[in-house]
Every structure is written in structure tokens, then in C-alpha cells.
Design a protein around this motif. Structure first.
Motif, short mmCIF file in Angstrom:
data_model
loop_
_atom_site.label_atom_id
_atom_site.label_comp_id
_atom_site.label_asym_id
_atom_site.label_seq_id
_atom_site.Cartn_x
_atom_site.Cartn_y
_atom_site.Cartn_z
N ILE A 39 8.19 3.25 -44.92
CA ILE A 39 7.94 3.49 -43.50
C ILE A 39 9.04 4.38 -42.95
N SER A 40 8.67 5.38 -42.16
CA SER A 40 9.67 6.24 -41.53
C SER A 40 9.27 6.51 -40.08
N LEU A 41 10.28 6.79 -39.26
CA LEU A 41 10.07 7.08 -37.84
C LEU A 41 11.03 8.17 -37.43
N ASP A 42 10.50 9.27 -36.89
CA ASP A 42 11.31 10.41 -36.48
C ASP A 42 11.56 10.40 -34.98
N TYR A 43 12.65 11.03 -34.61
CA TYR A 43 13.00 11.18 -33.19
C TYR A 43 11.85 11.88 -32.45
N GLY A 44 11.51 11.34 -31.27
CA GLY A 44 10.49 11.97 -30.44
C GLY A 44 9.07 11.57 -30.74
N SER A 45 8.85 10.77 -31.78
CA SER A 45 7.49 10.40 -32.17
C SER A 45 7.15 8.98 -31.71
N ASN A 46 5.92 8.79 -31.25
CA ASN A 46 5.44 7.44 -30.93
C ASN A 46 4.81 6.75 -32.14
N LEU A 47 4.66 7.46 -33.24
CA LEU A 47 3.97 6.92 -34.41
C LEU A 47 4.90 6.85 -35.61
N SER A 48 4.93 5.70 -36.27
CA SER A 48 5.60 5.56 -37.56
C SER A 48 4.70 6.10 -38.65
N LYS A 49 5.33 6.66 -39.69
CA LYS A 49 4.58 7.12 -40.86
C LYS A 49 4.61 6.02 -41.92
N PHE A 50 3.41 5.68 -42.44
CA PHE A 50 3.28 4.69 -43.49
C PHE A 50 2.83 5.38 -44.77
N GLU A 51 3.63 5.26 -45.82
CA GLU A 51 3.25 5.73 -47.15
C GLU A 51 3.23 4.49 -48.04
N ILE A 52 2.03 4.03 -48.38
CA ILE A 52 1.90 2.74 -49.05
C ILE A 52 1.42 2.94 -50.48
N SER A 53 2.18 2.37 -51.41
CA SER A 53 1.79 2.36 -52.82
C SER A 53 0.97 1.11 -53.08
N LEU A 54 -0.21 1.28 -53.68
CA LEU A 54 -1.16 0.19 -53.88
C LEU A 54 -1.74 0.23 -55.29
N ASN A 55 -1.97 -0.93 -55.84
CA ASN A 55 -2.75 -1.07 -57.07
C ASN A 55 -3.84 -2.09 -56.84
N GLY A 56 -5.01 -1.87 -57.45
CA GLY A 56 -6.09 -2.84 -57.37
C GLY A 56 -7.17 -2.53 -56.37
N VAL A 57 -7.05 -1.39 -55.65
CA VAL A 57 -8.06 -1.03 -54.65
C VAL A 57 -8.27 0.48 -54.64
N ASP A 58 -9.46 0.91 -54.19
CA ASP A 58 -9.70 2.34 -54.02
C ASP A 58 -9.79 2.75 -52.55
N THR A 59 -9.89 1.75 -51.67
CA THR A 59 -9.77 1.98 -50.23
C THR A 59 -8.99 0.81 -49.63
N ILE A 60 -8.37 1.07 -48.50
CA ILE A 60 -7.66 0.02 -47.77
C ILE A 60 -7.92 0.27 -46.29
N SER A 61 -7.73 -0.75 -45.46
CA SER A 61 -7.99 -0.63 -44.03
C SER A 61 -6.72 -0.90 -43.24
N ALA A 62 -6.39 0.03 -42.35
CA ALA A 62 -5.26 -0.16 -41.43
C ALA A 62 -5.83 -0.53 -40.07
N GLY A 63 -5.21 -1.55 -39.43
CA GLY A 63 -5.82 -2.09 -38.22
C GLY A 63 -4.96 -2.06 -36.98
N LEU A 64 -5.64 -2.14 -35.83
CA LEU A 64 -5.04 -2.31 -34.52
C LEU A 64 -5.58 -3.59 -33.92
N THR A 65 -4.70 -4.51 -33.54
CA THR A 65 -5.18 -5.76 -32.97
C THR A 65 -5.92 -5.51 -31.65
N LEU A 66 -6.97 -6.30 -31.42
CA LEU A 66 -7.77 -6.18 -30.20
C LEU A 66 -7.45 -7.26 -29.18
N HIS A 67 -6.47 -8.11 -29.48
CA HIS A 67 -6.03 -9.15 -28.57
C HIS A 67 -7.20 -9.93 -27.96
N GLU A 68 -7.42 -9.80 -26.66
CA GLU A 68 -8.48 -10.57 -25.99
C GLU A 68 -9.84 -9.88 -26.06
#
Length: 397
Positions: free
Chosen positions: A265-294
């Protein structure tokens, strides 16, 4: 003119010439860098990242000794990063603003006395053992945290104060200076202090077992599965331009499929978004989520540009969260609603290529003054997508 003045002026001319030549030798560039913005979008806080191996420099030259200036003589703040842990810098970073379709020229100069440094780690991260075992990170705009093995063990052993989640928590700051250490110190003095806004912001973002802001999951049939807390961490860099770190997770099960997960995970000055570089084994797709709270917020999926947005009311303000996926890597999305507590998320389905996925996730808080409306947040995500899909063109001479 007197005979005395002539030799004096001649001497002065040669003295100045020698001084100029000497200064020229000190500041002579070892590389010229041409940077071009190929799109009709102005760009700010663009990080230029140069690998030392591509420079072809003498092995005795340390990247920490390189200064950066533009062709108008302005020097730029730099940061070097040791990527392989050998105590020698592998990358040099600097940040620029560049107008739509503009080209700019920069020079690398081997003169340590000219290097522009900043004593403040505006982009900062660390392991936080004093608050169970969080890992927290921030820049001048946003802050995040996630949770470690002690917090998980406390839940499993019914000890008060634990957290079982691989979701990403958002700390809503409204100042540009670092707050992580200050907020944790205040929390040591008064339990729950960072849940109150004393003028700098607060943690009022509930994660639970949700994905928070960019946590991952794997859908099998109609069920989403996900990892538990991280089991180990490694800080790679903190500085004026970028913080980066690695989180490793225990292998986890998704309906009989064993999945391994390691996040850079990295975060640069001035950015509202972190960069995620994820190493994975065992899947060909993955899902990144945003909580919907209520489940009362407004969603905006834009699969054509590769981003998802969620905008919601939060206490006395409003909050936008978002995920941006590089071009052609989003395999779809799902507005997943369930009655199970904290498990409703807006998911981006992302292709795994050569064992890796890359995406960006973060937030914008209205009370920080950064984004006033849902539309301004969505424009930020759209422009961010254009930038990552049309990188700056960099040539070195």
C-alpha cells in the motif's frame, strides 16, 4: 579610462568567468528529463518516479546526492526510497504540476548541497502497538488504518477492545499537517479521544467486518469471503512525497479455495486515494469494496472509466468514498445488499493478472473543505482515472 582601471576590469572579468565556469561544473546536469502530459487535463501533485537502475550512473553516485531543477532554475523537493532493504536508495521521487498537453524539462544534478529536503514526513505510516496493533497511514489530505493479530486474538478470546476485520478504516482529518501520532497520544490520555472532533477531524467511520474503503473479498456463488487481520507488517518509506508499506495476511478459505494475500500500500502527497498492489494466489478475480453503512447513500458506478463512488451523510457532514481501477481491469461491479450487519458493500470486481491486482481507494470528506458536493467527488474520481490510464510520458537524455 586609466591604465590602472583596464587591468582591474580585465582581472574582474576573468575572475567572474572562472567563478561562472566553476559553478557551471558543480551544477552541470547528469541527465535531462522531458515530461509530457498527453491528455487535455491539467495535473497537480504528479509524482515523477525514477528508478536508479535506468539512469546508468556510476555506482559511486548515491541517489540521495541528486538534486532536481526545472529549466527555469527552480529546485524541487525529492525523496529517495530503498525498495530492497539493502540500505541504498533505488528510486528518486519528485512532484510537479503540469498543464493539459504541456511538456516540461527537468535536470538531475549530482550535488548534495542542492538537494531540497523536508524535515516533516507529510506522508507517514507506522505500526501502532500502543493501540492494540493497528497500522496507520496518512498524507496532507486523508488518513487510514487497519488492524493486526492482537486485535483479532482479543475478539477470539472475548477480550474487550479487540477488532476482527481486514477492512480499511478512514480517519477524517481536516488539517494538512500529520495527526496520527497526536491522535493516538490523545487517545492514551482519554479513551476514545479521536472519536471527538476538536478541530482537526475525527474517527467516526464505522468499519466492522465491512470492506471499509477498499478492503478485498472473494465471491463464491452468492457469498463473499474475506481474510482476517494482517499478521505481519513492514514499513518501506515515509517522507514528504510518499509513504509505503507491506501487510501480509494468513491464508484464508473461500468455500474450499485457499487464498494467499499480501498488500503493498502506498499514499502520495496530495492524493485522496491510496494505491493497493495486492499479490494473490488461488483466484483469478477479486473484489474490492466500499462499505454502504446504513444503505442510504448514493452510488455511482462508471465501469467505462473504471471507478465506483459512494456518497453518504455522516453525522453533521457528508462523505464520498471511491475505488478506481486501471483500464480494462474491472471485470464488473455489484451493489451488494444484505441484512447481515456491516456486510453490504459496493464491490468492484477486478482481474488478477500474473498473481496481482492494482487499484486505488480513498475518500473525500465535505467538512475538510476538499469536496463540497457528490458531483465534485465524482469528477475527482473521473479525472484520477484519466491520469492513471494516461501516464505522463517521460524521456531521459
Amino acid at each position: 579610462m586609466s591604465k590602472l582601471m583596464k587591468p582591474f576590469k580585465l582581472y574582474l572579468f576573468f575572475a567572474l568567468s572562472i567563478l561562472i565556469i566553476a559553478c557551471g561544473k558543480i551544477e552541470k546536469p547528469i541527465k535531462t528529463i522531458t515530461v509530457k502530459n498527453p491528455i487535455n487535463v491539467s495535473r497537480t501533485f504528479e509524482t515523477i518516479e525514477i528508478d536508479g537502475a535506468t539512469l546508468g550512473l556510476d555506482q559511486q553516485i548515491n541517489l540521495d546526492e541528486l538534486a532536481v531543477r526545472d529549466n527555469e532554475g527552480n529546485y524541487y523537493m525529492t525523496q529517495t526510497i530503498d525498495l530492497d532493504g539493502d540500505k541504498k536508495a533505488d528510486q528518486i521521487l519528485f512532484q510537479i504540476d503540469i498543464a493539459a498537453n504541456e511538456s516540461r524539462i527537468f535536470e538531475l544534478i549530482h550535488d548534495a548541497s542542492l538537494v531540497q529536503k523536508d524535515s516533516v514526513s507529510w506522508c507517514y505510516s507506522r505500526f501502532v502497538p500502543e493501540r492494540t496493533d493497528d497500522y496507520a497511514w496518512e498524507n496532507n489530505r486523508v488518513a487510514f488504518r487497519t488492524f493486526g493479530p492482537v486485535a483479532q486474538k482479543m475478539i477470539e478470546e472475548n477480550i474487550k477492545g479487540g477488532t476482527l476485520s481486514s477492512g480499511i478504516d478512514a480517519w477524517l482529518k481536516r488539517v494538512d499537517y500529520p495527526i496520527i501520532n497526536k491522535w493516538y497520544a490523545n487517545n492514551d490520555k482519554e479513551q476514545g479521544a479521536y472519536h471527538k472532533d476538536s478541530g482537526e477531524g475525527l474517527d467516526n467511520f464505522h468499519v466492522g467486518v465491512s470492506r471499509g474503503v477498499g478492503g478485498i473479498a472473494k465471491k463464491i456463488d452468492s457469498t463473499y469471503y474475506f481474510s482476517k487481520n494482517f499478521i505481519s507488517w513492514e514499513t518501506i518509506s515515509t517522507g514528504p512525497i510518499r509513504t509505503s508499506f507491506v501487510l501480509t495476511y494468513a491464508d484464508w478459505d473461500a468455500a474450499g479455495n485457499t487464498i494467499s494475500e499480501q498488500k503493498l500500500i502506498s499514499l502520495d502527497y496530495g492524493s485522496n486515494l491510496s494505491k493497493f498492489e495486492i499479490s494473490l494466489n488461488g483466484v483469478d478475480t477479486i473484489s474490492a469494496g466500499l462499505t454502504l453503512h446504513e444503505k442510504t447513500g448514493q452510488i455511482k458506478p462508471n465501469p467505462e472509466e473504471g471507478w465506483l463512488s459512494h456518497w453518504e451523510s455522516l453525522d453533521d457532514s457528508e462523505l464520498g468514498t471511491g475505488i478506481v481501477v486501471p483500464k480494462k481491469q474491472m471485470a464488473g461491479f455489484e451493489h451488494y445488499l444484505t441484512e447481515r450487519k456491516d456486510e453490504s458493500n459496493l464491490f468492484a470486481h477486478i482481474k488478477v493478472n500474473n498473481g496481482k491486482v492494482i487499484y486505488y481507494a480513498g475518500f473525500g470528506w465535505k467538512k475538510s473543505g476538499q469536496f463540497d458536493t457528490k458531483e465534485s467527488w465524482e469528477k475527482y474520481l473521473s479525472d484520477f482515472s484519466k491520469r492513471i490510464n494516461n501516464p505522463l510520458e517521460i524521456k531521459m537524455n
